[in-house]
Write a protein that holds these residues in place. Structure first.
Motif, PDB file in Angstrom:
ATOM      1  N   GLY A 299      42.693  44.105  29.379  1.00 23.57           N
ATOM      2  CA  GLY A 299      43.960  43.443  29.619  1.00 23.57           C
ATOM      3  C   GLY A 299      43.826  41.945  29.735  1.00 23.57           C
ATOM      4  N   PHE A 300      43.838  41.447  30.962  1.00 26.61           N
ATOM      5  CA  PHE A 300      43.771  40.013  31.230  1.00 26.61           C
ATOM      6  C   PHE A 300      42.518  39.398  30.624  1.00 26.61           C
ATOM      7  CE2 PHE A 300      42.049  36.785  34.209  1.00 26.61           C
ATOM      8  CZ  PHE A 300      42.975  35.790  33.968  1.00 26.61           C
ATOM      9  N   LEU A 301      42.679  38.497  29.670  1.00 26.04           N
ATOM     10  CA  LEU A 301      41.557  37.873  28.972  1.00 26.04           C
ATOM     11  C   LEU A 301      40.557  38.912  28.483  1.00 26.04           C
ATOM     12  CD1 LEU A 301      40.677  34.609  30.938  1.00 26.04           C
ATOM     13  CD2 LEU A 301      41.961  34.858  28.838  1.00 26.04           C
ATOM     14  N   GLY A 302      41.071  40.051  27.991  1.00 29.45           N
ATOM     15  CA  GLY A 302      40.205  41.109  27.502  1.00 29.45           C
ATOM     16  C   GLY A 302      39.525  40.738  26.205  1.00 29.45           C
ATOM     17  N   ILE A 303      38.592  41.581  25.769  1.00 30.91           N
ATOM     18  CA  ILE A 303      37.798  41.310  24.569  1.00 30.91           C
ATOM     19  C   ILE A 303      38.691  41.052  23.363  1.00 30.91           C
ATOM     20  CG2 ILE A 303      36.125  42.290  22.950  1.00 30.91           C
ATOM     21  CD1 ILE A 303      35.000  43.899  25.305  1.00 30.91           C
ATOM     22  N   GLY A 304      39.654  41.937  23.147  1.00 31.83           N
ATOM     23  CA  GLY A 304      40.539  41.792  21.991  1.00 31.83           C
ATOM     24  C   GLY A 304      41.357  40.520  22.033  1.00 31.83           C
TER      25      GLY A 304
END
Length: 391
Positions: A299-304
């Motif tokens: 989610g928050f600043l996730g890899i994707g």
């Protein structure tokens, strides 16, 4: 006076008794909260110092940026590519080499203010790099306290005197800009957005620079037809702060998770009676780690999100949804909303046009919502003594 003393002593005893009655789980999460707060304070301090404090200004020797030019900007320089590189540093000044097609030009700039120091452009900053301070009472190194600073029109295709409009409140100058170039995506960026105006007050362009690095991400020009300047690549660390918080928070969560599991094994009886209990086997521990790290990994600043690649976004969210179903069951349903933008994307494909990127709702903490709902349900079931099958 004695009553006040007794009253104060009574409150102290109540607080002390309340703290003694807390389980080890309470103190574990208190430690986690303290670690995260301490890290964020450190991170915010580094963010204030910005990339400049660690790597120097963009106009430091060896840093370069390549831009893709279109329309009026490409016609002005005679090429669809423009490269700007710092080739020499002499104390407070730096020599830039600007290359576009067969054209090669050198400029001397003040490294701190980004203003050109010689020739007809003297005193004006280039659009490639500038800073706007975020702290109240401070002034920009590039613009000072000027709210309508003049910009150089060099390499932009613009003509005449051009100035920017800086809003009185700094947050009003900040936008979330999801930047993608031909060769690399820089993901979502908190960026400065400035509108360029000619001497008659007519808007002739919009420039967007990365907040923490000051490097130009994207520019649009409207004076002589449409023109564009888009960052294609740079060796300046524009995404440093985002990756720092990603690695920092996830490292804290991994280490704290190990610490918490060891404490659970040590206090087995107390652990089994706690509302957050889960069996300390493979299924229980793996589900615990998914719930613990889903928000920061997916989610928050996730890899994707950090990569900005639409297909990586799709794959990571498919993986994230699958893992969340495993870890929280039906409460994983909010993650489905992450896939709504793909409906529009398929519509674009159906129209025969290529997909540039997906605007995912990265501002919506859907993974966190799913975990909170699951944990709240477990707590209420425990409170009402209805029980809940262990996950």
């Amino acid at each position: 006076m004695e009553e006040k003393g007794e009253s104060g002593s009574g409150w102290k005893e109540k607080i002390s008794g309340w703290l003694r009655s807390r389980s080890f789980v309470f103190y574990d999460f208190l430690i986690l909260a303290a670690a995260i707060i301490a890290f964020l304070i450190l991170w915010l301090s580094m963010t204030r110092a910005s990339n400049v404090a660690m790597f120097g200004e963009f106009y430091s020797e060896g840093f370069s940026a390549t831009y893709c030019l279109e329309g009026s900007a490409a016609r002005a320089v005679g090429s669809g590519r423009l490269e700007i590189e710092t080739v020499e540093v002499n104390g407070d000044t730096a020599v830039l080499e600007v290359t576009a097609g067969g054209m090669k030009k050198r400029l001397t700039v003040d490294r701190k203010t980004a203003k050109v120091t010689d020739g007809e452009l003297a005193g004006l900053p280039l659009v490639f790099y500038y800073d706007i301070v975020r702290e109240p009472g401070q002034t920009s190194k590039t613009f000072g306290s000027n709210k309508e600073p003049a910009f150089s029109t060099a390499f932009t295709g613009l003509t005449g005197d051009v100035s920017a409009r800086i809003k009185e409140s700094n947050p009003d100058n900040v936008v979330m800009w999801y930047h993608e170039s031909d060769e690399r995506s820089y993901g979502p960026q908190f960026s400065w957005e400035l509108q360029l105006h000619d001497q008659d007050g007519k808007r002739v362009g919009t420039i967007i620079n990365d907040v923490t690095s000051g490097v130009l991400l994207d520019a649009r020009f409207y004076q002589d037809g449409w023109g564009a300047m888009n960052l294609e690549r740079t060796n300046y660390p524009t995404g440093l702060n985002r990756w720092a918080i990603f690695y920092g928070l996830n490292s804290i969560l991994i280490l704290w998770g190990i610490f918490h599991l060891l404490r659970c094994r040590k206090h087995r009886e107390e652990w089994k009676s706690h509302w957050s209990y889960f069996p300390l086997g493979f299924v229980g521990i793996s589900s615990f780690y998914i719930r613990l790290m889903a928000f920061t990994v997916f989610g928050f600043l996730g890899i994707g999100i950090l990569t900005g690649d639409p297909y990586i976004l799709l794959v990571t969210d498919l993986i994230g949804l699958t893992l969340m179903i495993y870890a929280v069951g039906i409460f994983a349903f909010p993650i489905v909303f992450q896939f709504i933008p793909w409906i529009a994307a398929y519509g674009v494909f159906a129209g025969g046009r290529p997909l540039d990127y997906i605007q995912y709702p990265f501002g919506v903490p859907l993974y966190l919502v799913a975990v909170v709902m699951f944990e709240l349900h477990r707590y209420l079931c425990h409170k009402e003594k209805q029980g809940l099958p262990p996950i």
